[in-house]
Design an enzyme around this catalytic site. Structure first.
Site, mmCIF file in Angstrom:
data_model
loop_
_atom_site.group_PDB
_atom_site.id
_atom_site.type_symbol
_atom_site.label_atom_id
_atom_site.label_comp_id
_atom_site.label_asym_id
_atom_site.label_seq_id
_atom_site.Cartn_x
_atom_site.Cartn_y
_atom_site.Cartn_z
ATOM 1 C CB VAL A 9 61.281 57.342 -31.943
ATOM 2 C CG1 VAL A 9 62.677 57.745 -31.503
ATOM 3 C CG2 VAL A 9 60.777 56.174 -31.106
ATOM 4 C CE LYS A 201 62.450 47.198 -25.552
ATOM 5 N NZ LYS A 201 61.189 47.454 -24.838
HETATM 6 N N1 LIG Z 1 57.707 53.968 -29.764
HETATM 7 C C1 LIG Z 1 58.582 53.993 -28.769
HETATM 8 O O1 LIG Z 1 58.289 54.481 -27.675
HETATM 9 C C2 LIG Z 1 59.967 53.428 -28.962
HETATM 10 C C3 LIG Z 1 60.848 53.369 -27.875
HETATM 11 C C4 LIG Z 1 62.160 52.913 -28.065
HETATM 12 C C5 LIG Z 1 62.556 52.523 -29.319
HETATM 13 N N2 LIG Z 1 61.658 52.543 -30.361
HETATM 14 C C6 LIG Z 1 62.143 52.149 -31.701
HETATM 15 O O2 LIG Z 1 62.171 53.299 -32.534
HETATM 16 C C7 LIG Z 1 61.915 52.947 -33.888
HETATM 17 C C8 LIG Z 1 60.738 53.748 -34.429
HETATM 18 O O3 LIG Z 1 59.584 53.462 -33.652
HETATM 19 P P1 LIG Z 1 58.260 54.372 -33.734
HETATM 20 O O4 LIG Z 1 57.389 53.910 -32.603
HETATM 21 O O5 LIG Z 1 58.638 55.799 -33.828
HETATM 22 O O6 LIG Z 1 57.650 53.857 -35.117
HETATM 23 P P2 LIG Z 1 56.479 54.550 -35.969
HETATM 24 O O7 LIG Z 1 55.685 55.466 -35.114
HETATM 25 O O8 LIG Z 1 55.803 53.460 -36.690
HETATM 26 O O9 LIG Z 1 57.269 55.463 -37.020
HETATM 27 C C9 LIG Z 1 57.984 54.940 -38.110
HETATM 28 C C10 LIG Z 1 58.308 56.057 -39.058
HETATM 29 O O10 LIG Z 1 59.111 55.511 -40.100
HETATM 30 C C11 LIG Z 1 58.608 55.999 -41.355
HETATM 31 N N3 LIG Z 1 58.896 55.026 -42.413
HETATM 32 C C12 LIG Z 1 58.497 53.750 -42.522
HETATM 33 N N4 LIG Z 1 58.972 53.190 -43.643
HETATM 34 C C13 LIG Z 1 59.673 54.168 -44.287
HETATM 35 C C14 LIG Z 1 60.387 54.232 -45.505
HETATM 36 N N5 LIG Z 1 60.480 53.178 -46.320
HETATM 37 N N6 LIG Z 1 60.977 55.400 -45.844
HETATM 38 C C15 LIG Z 1 60.900 56.478 -45.040
HETATM 39 N N7 LIG Z 1 60.226 56.475 -43.857
HETATM 40 C C16 LIG Z 1 59.624 55.340 -43.484
HETATM 41 C C17 LIG Z 1 57.116 56.156 -41.134
HETATM 42 O O11 LIG Z 1 56.637 57.039 -42.132
HETATM 43 P P3 LIG Z 1 55.126 57.544 -42.273
HETATM 44 O O12 LIG Z 1 54.802 58.216 -40.963
HETATM 45 O O13 LIG Z 1 55.155 58.502 -43.364
HETATM 46 O O14 LIG Z 1 54.335 56.315 -42.522
HETATM 47 C C18 LIG Z 1 57.096 56.723 -39.708
HETATM 48 O O15 LIG Z 1 57.261 58.115 -39.740
HETATM 49 C C19 LIG Z 1 61.700 51.429 -33.864
HETATM 50 O O16 LIG Z 1 62.935 50.794 -34.134
HETATM 51 C C20 LIG Z 1 61.274 51.154 -32.435
HETATM 52 O O17 LIG Z 1 61.559 49.831 -32.021
HETATM 53 C C21 LIG Z 1 60.391 52.994 -30.216
#
Ligand SMILES: NC(=O)c1ccc[n+]([C@@H]2O[C@H](COP(=O)([O-])OP(=O)(O)OC[C@H]3O[C@@H](n4cnc5c(N)ncnc54)[C@H](OP(=O)(O)O)[C@@H]3O)[C@@H](O)[C@H]2O)c1
Length: 429
Positions: A9, A201
């Site tokens: 995201v 959701k």
């Molecule tokens: N994926 C989707 O399509 C989607 C759709 C709607 C909503 N969401 C929501 O959006 C949110 C993010 O999802 P995502 O899919 O983008 O997750 P993701 O790809 O796993 O990304 C998470 C990010 O958070 C960072 N992070 C984790 N722990 C951290 C910390 N302690 N300090 C600083 N940064 C930290 C990670 O860092 P590193 O990269 O450095 O490890 C990574 O960049 C979630 O709440 C999810 O439910 C996702």
């Protein structure tokens, strides 16, 4: 702005901000500036060109404390660090944009109360159905109506699995393995196929739609693990298909909330929602039906939702207008109290697999009669294996409590190869 989280995201948000900067500035009348980005590995990330020189940190505390940052985007996910980030931002009087369904479903109402007390803005469009602006619809577009029911397909992974099973006659295990290889499904698929992601959701959408404090624990949940290609064959014979349905219905006594696989008529618009798409159907007392459809996830559709929230919050900050009313529980209203799903009355699909012998139908019909349940039809498609013979019984509209008791008693019968599968048949939507 400060962005925390540069995963799916976060990177989608930066791509939209980079590609669409000129349009965004024209629509707003001012520029949106990214002052700092943060992730555990922020220093090694490749960022889109306009942001390559932006300050990077691996410590989110620097972002929430930076006096140059007015809006913090929490794009990390989960309920621990994300909660600390949002609390930290509120403490420093920064507005917050979040995509976090898990956190907002479990403690959204408390977070909103704190945000309102601090006089900051909070926005969470990306937390449900990524590409569909359903929060804006419920909070603004149809806020003049009184919602009586809301139906959704809110988990793209399980919808993809079900529609592939339906198209190809493949098993859930086969489609899930492919989806995992293609990166559409997580290595641990439980949140998607057991219904928990969709439940978070629905908790948020039902809270928005009914103005009530609803938590995931108020919602009955059952996943899609037991659905087989056979069930699609029988559902088709009945003019139906099977989807993981999220439903919130107002009854005279309260709200009935559930996430579970259900039969839905093939002629309905929601049955046409294929693959990883999401949809929400809202029924209002005055405006009647409205239907919203789009991508449920993915970096760019979700990035658009985050950027649109950033724009709204930026606009509100400029005009000094923080949101003063929480979308959760604007007032506790008795008629919206969550009720047990066992009080739901609908038609049912019961699928059996038996070791064939005389008297099976009579034994099952006897149990249904004892529970005063009306049997509507018995269906059996040609099958050669007598020791594992499938067939289906459909029931007239019956309270779920009675169906559960009947299924429980049937489960003791020694000719059954497995527990009967009971699915509700949704009334025409
Ligand atoms: N994926 C989707 O399509 C989607 C759709 C709607 C909503 N969401 C929501 O959006 C949110 C993010 O999802 P995502 O899919 O983008 O997750 P993701 O790809 O796993 O990304 C998470 C990010 O958070 C960072 N992070 C984790 N722990 C951290 C910390 N302690 N300090 C600083 N940064 C930290 C990670 O860092 P590193 O990269 O450095 O490890 C990574 O960049 C979630 O709440 C999810 O439910 C996702």
């Amino acid at each position: 702005m400060g962005l925390i989280g540069l995963g799916n995201v976060g990177s989608g948000t930066l791509a939209v901000l980079a590609g669409n900067a000129a349009q965004i500035a024209l629509k707003l009348g001012f520029d949106l500036r990214v002052k700092m980005v943060c992730s555990r590995s922020a220093h090694s990330k490749t960022l889109p060109e306009p942001f390559s020189g932006v300050r990077r940190t691996s410590d989110w505390r620097e972002v929430v404390a930076d006096p140059d940052v007015d809006i913090v985007a929490e794009l990390v996910g989960g309920t621990s660090v994300a909660a600390e980030i949002i609390d930290g931002a509120i403490e420093h009087r920064k507005s917050v944009v979040t995509a976090n369904k898990e956190l907002m479903a479990s403690c959204g109402s408390e977070i909103w109360s704190r945000a309102i007390r601090a006089g900051i803005n909070l926005a969470m469009e990306a937390s449900v159905a990524g590409g569909i602006p359903i929060h804006a619809v419920l909070r603004e577009g149809i806020s003049g109506d009184r919602v009586v029911a809301l139906y959704g397909i809110l988990n793209g992974t399980s919808n993809y699995i079900l529609t592939e099973m339906e198209k190809r006659g493949a098993t859930l295990e086969e489609v899930l393995a492919e989806a995992q290889q293609l990166g559409y499904a997580e290595a641990d698929p439980s949140a998607d196929i057991d219904g928990y992601d969709a439940r978070s959701k629905l908790a948020i959408l039902a809270a928005l739609a009914f103005g009530e404090k609803i938590t995931p624990a108020d919602i009955f949940v059952d996943g899609i693990r037991r659905i087989s290609p056979l069930d699609f064959q029988y559902a088709h014979k009945l003019g139906h298909t099977i989807r993981l349905m999220c439903t919130a219905r107002q009854t005279q006594d309260g709200l009935i909330l559930s996430v579970r696989p259900a039969l839905i008529g093939t002629g309905t618009i929601i049955a046409g929602v294929q693959g990883a798409y999401n949809a929400v159907w809202v029924k209002g007392r005055y405006g009647e039906d409205t239907f919203y459809y789009g991508r449920g996830a993915g970096p760019l559709p979700t990035g658009v939702a985050v950027v649109s929230d950033l724009m709204r919050v930026a606009r509100e900050i400029r005009h000094g207008k923080p949101e003063r009313v929480s979308p959760f529980a604007h007032e506790r209203l008795g008629e919206y109290k969550p009720l047990s799903v066992t009080r739901e009355k609908c038609a049912w699909y019961l699928r059996f697999r038996v070791d064939d012998r005389p008297g099976i139908i009579a034994a099952l019909a006897g149990i249904l009669a004892e529970q005063r349940i009306g049997l509507e039809a018995v269906l059996q498609l040609p099958c050669e294996t007598k020791h594992d013979l499938p067939f289906v019984i459909t029931l007239e509209p019956t309270y779920e409590l009675a169906v559960r008791e009947a299924v429980q008693r049937m489960s003791q019968l020694e000719f059954l190869r497995e527990q009967p599968l009971a699915l509700p048949i949704e009334p025409p939507l």
